[in-house]
Design an enzyme around this catalytic site. Structure first.
Site, PDB file in Angstrom:
ATOM      1  N   ASN A  11       0.865  -1.189   0.000  1.00 18.20           N
ATOM      2  CA  ASN A  11       0.000   0.000   0.000  1.00 18.20           C
ATOM      3  C   ASN A  11       0.900   1.237   0.000  1.00 18.20           C
ATOM      4  OD1 ASN A  11      -1.838   2.027   0.521  1.00 18.20           O
ATOM      5  ND2 ASN A  11      -2.238   1.401   2.649  1.00 18.20           N
ATOM      6  N   LYS A  13       0.156   4.311  -0.367  1.00 19.51           N
ATOM      7  CA  LYS A  13      -0.484   5.517   0.173  1.00 19.51           C
ATOM      8  C   LYS A  13      -0.225   6.699  -0.784  1.00 19.51           C
ATOM      9  CE  LYS A  13      -0.049   3.388   4.648  1.00 19.51           C
ATOM     10  NZ  LYS A  13      -0.029   3.489   6.089  1.00 19.51           N
ATOM     11  N   HIS A  96      -9.497   1.245   5.213  1.00 18.59           N
ATOM     12  CA  HIS A  96      -8.194   1.446   5.851  1.00 18.59           C
ATOM     13  C   HIS A  96      -8.366   2.457   6.982  1.00 18.59           C
ATOM     14  CE1 HIS A  96      -4.078   2.681   6.535  1.00 18.59           C
ATOM     15  NE2 HIS A  96      -3.704   1.567   5.927  1.00 18.59           N
ATOM     16  N   GLU A  98      -6.707   4.897   7.863  1.00 16.94           N
ATOM     17  CA  GLU A  98      -6.490   6.295   7.470  1.00 16.94           C
ATOM     18  C   GLU A  98      -7.721   6.871   6.767  1.00 16.94           C
ATOM     19  OE1 GLU A  98      -2.732   5.628   5.498  1.00 16.94           O
ATOM     20  OE2 GLU A  98      -1.890   5.135   7.447  1.00 16.94           O
ATOM     21  N   GLU A 166      -5.361  -4.750  10.848  1.00 17.98           N
ATOM     22  CA  GLU A 166      -4.295  -3.769  11.039  1.00 17.98           C
ATOM     23  C   GLU A 166      -4.563  -2.968  12.305  1.00 17.98           C
ATOM     24  OE1 GLU A 166      -2.262  -2.509   7.154  1.00 17.98           O
ATOM     25  OE2 GLU A 166      -4.198  -1.515   7.159  1.00 17.98           O
ATOM     26  N   GLY A 172       2.543   2.297  10.726  1.00 13.44           N
ATOM     27  CA  GLY A 172       3.529   3.373  10.596  1.00 13.44           C
ATOM     28  C   GLY A 172       4.280   3.695  11.871  1.00 13.44           C
ATOM     29  N   SER A 211       3.389  -2.082  10.416  1.00 12.49           N
ATOM     30  CA  SER A 211       4.841  -2.164  10.615  1.00 12.49           C
ATOM     31  C   SER A 211       5.437  -3.517  10.203  1.00 12.49           C
ATOM     32  CB  SER A 211       5.209  -1.820  12.064  1.00 12.49           C
ATOM     33  OG  SER A 211       4.894  -0.463  12.322  1.00 12.49           O
TER      34      SER A 211
HETATM   35  P1  PGA Z   1       2.906   0.352   7.640  1.00 12.88           P
HETATM   36  O1  PGA Z   1       1.433   0.599   7.026  1.00 12.88           O
HETATM   37  O2  PGA Z   1       3.411  -0.935   7.049  1.00 12.88           O
HETATM   38  O3  PGA Z   1       3.687   1.539   7.214  1.00 12.88           O
HETATM   39  O4  PGA Z   1       2.745   0.236   9.112  1.00 12.88           O
HETATM   40  C1  PGA Z   1       0.528  -0.470   6.861  1.00 12.88           C
HETATM   41  C2  PGA Z   1      -0.755   0.033   6.273  1.00 12.88           C
HETATM   42  O5  PGA Z   1      -1.147   1.167   6.549  1.00 12.88           O
HETATM   43  O6  PGA Z   1      -1.412  -0.665   5.491  1.00 12.88           O
END
Ligand code: PGA
Length: 249
Positions: A11, A13, A96, A98, A166, A172, A211
């Protein structure tokens, strides 16, 4: 989805530019094909068409990061599921954190998006996850149960979607969930989905995200009930992402 497959989904983003998109696509194409591993790249929607020309989509799947809950209409700036499909995507992330946190998306909106995705021949990857506060208050299981009950459309058969667990606090942060916590939550998810979809729930692939990096992917992918990983930050580094794919043996 066949749980015999391992999904490695990147992903991106809202990161990168055309040059990086091209580099990442080429690196994915250079990976030795493995019949049981499905690699999926989720670029910014604006790069989808370009990527579809660069990768062999029968080998490297493409996915949107979001789609609108309606099929079409006066929704300035939004992208529909069928537009993603027409541009070469086979998958789309919905729900997601976000989007849930930054755009006020409720479980009901997520379910509507998943349905639009399926109507457009896309496989929705329905994302769920608890916040740090919810976990600290012992509410993680209840929150996930409600997200599953309300975000998975009743009409959607078990083989037609993927789930991605997640934990919001792991995204992140550099701090993934522990293997014990991942295993316990994936077991819980499969049990809850079983109540909705019956025995067919065994066909639902449940990915972990938060992560995931080259250093921990191998261990996470061997956890019982984990059918793949959803990778954010590390998917922007061609070497790290290739190592994560290589860890899926
Ligand atoms: P990350 O993000 O691997 O940077 O923690 C995962 C995600 O948001 O799908």
């Amino acid at each position: 989805m066949e749980t015999s497959k391992t999904y490695i989904i990147g992903n991106w983003k809202m990161n990168g530019d055309k040059a990086l998109a091209e580099r990442l696509a080429m690196a994915a194409m250079a990976l030795p094909p493995k019949s049981h591993v499905q690699v999926v790249l989720c670029p910014p929607a604006i790069f989808m068409g370009e990527l579809a020309n660069l990768v062999d989509v029968t080998r490297i799947g493409l996915g949107g990061q979001d789609c609108h809950m309606q099929a079409e209409g006066a929704f300035t700036g939004d992208v529909s599921a069928s537009m993603l499909y027409e541009s070469g995507a086979c998958y789309v992330l919905v729900g997601h954190s976000e989007r849930r946190c930054g755009h006020g998306e409720t479980n009901q909106i997520v379910a509507q998006k998943a349905l639009q995705a399926a109507n457009a021949e896309l496989i929705p990857v329905i994302c769920i996850g608890e916040t740090a506060e919810q976990r600290k208050s012992g509410l993680a299981n209840v929150v996930i149960e409600q997200q599953l009950a309300e975000s998975i459309p009743e009409e959607l058969a078990a083989g037609k979607f993927l789930l991605a667990y997640e934990p919001v606090w792991a995204i992140g942060s550099g701090q993934s969930a522990t293997t014990d916590d991942i295993e316990a939550m994936h077991r819980h998810i499969i049990t809850v989905v079983g109540k909705q979809k019956g025995a067919a729930a065994n066909d639902v692939a449940v990915l972990y995200g938060g992560s995931v990096k080259a250093e921990n992917a191998g261990e996470i992918l061997t956890i019982n009930g984990v059918s793949g990983v959803l990778v954010g930050g590390a998917s922007l580094d061609p070497d790290a992402f290739s190592d994560i794919v290589a860890a899926a043996t």
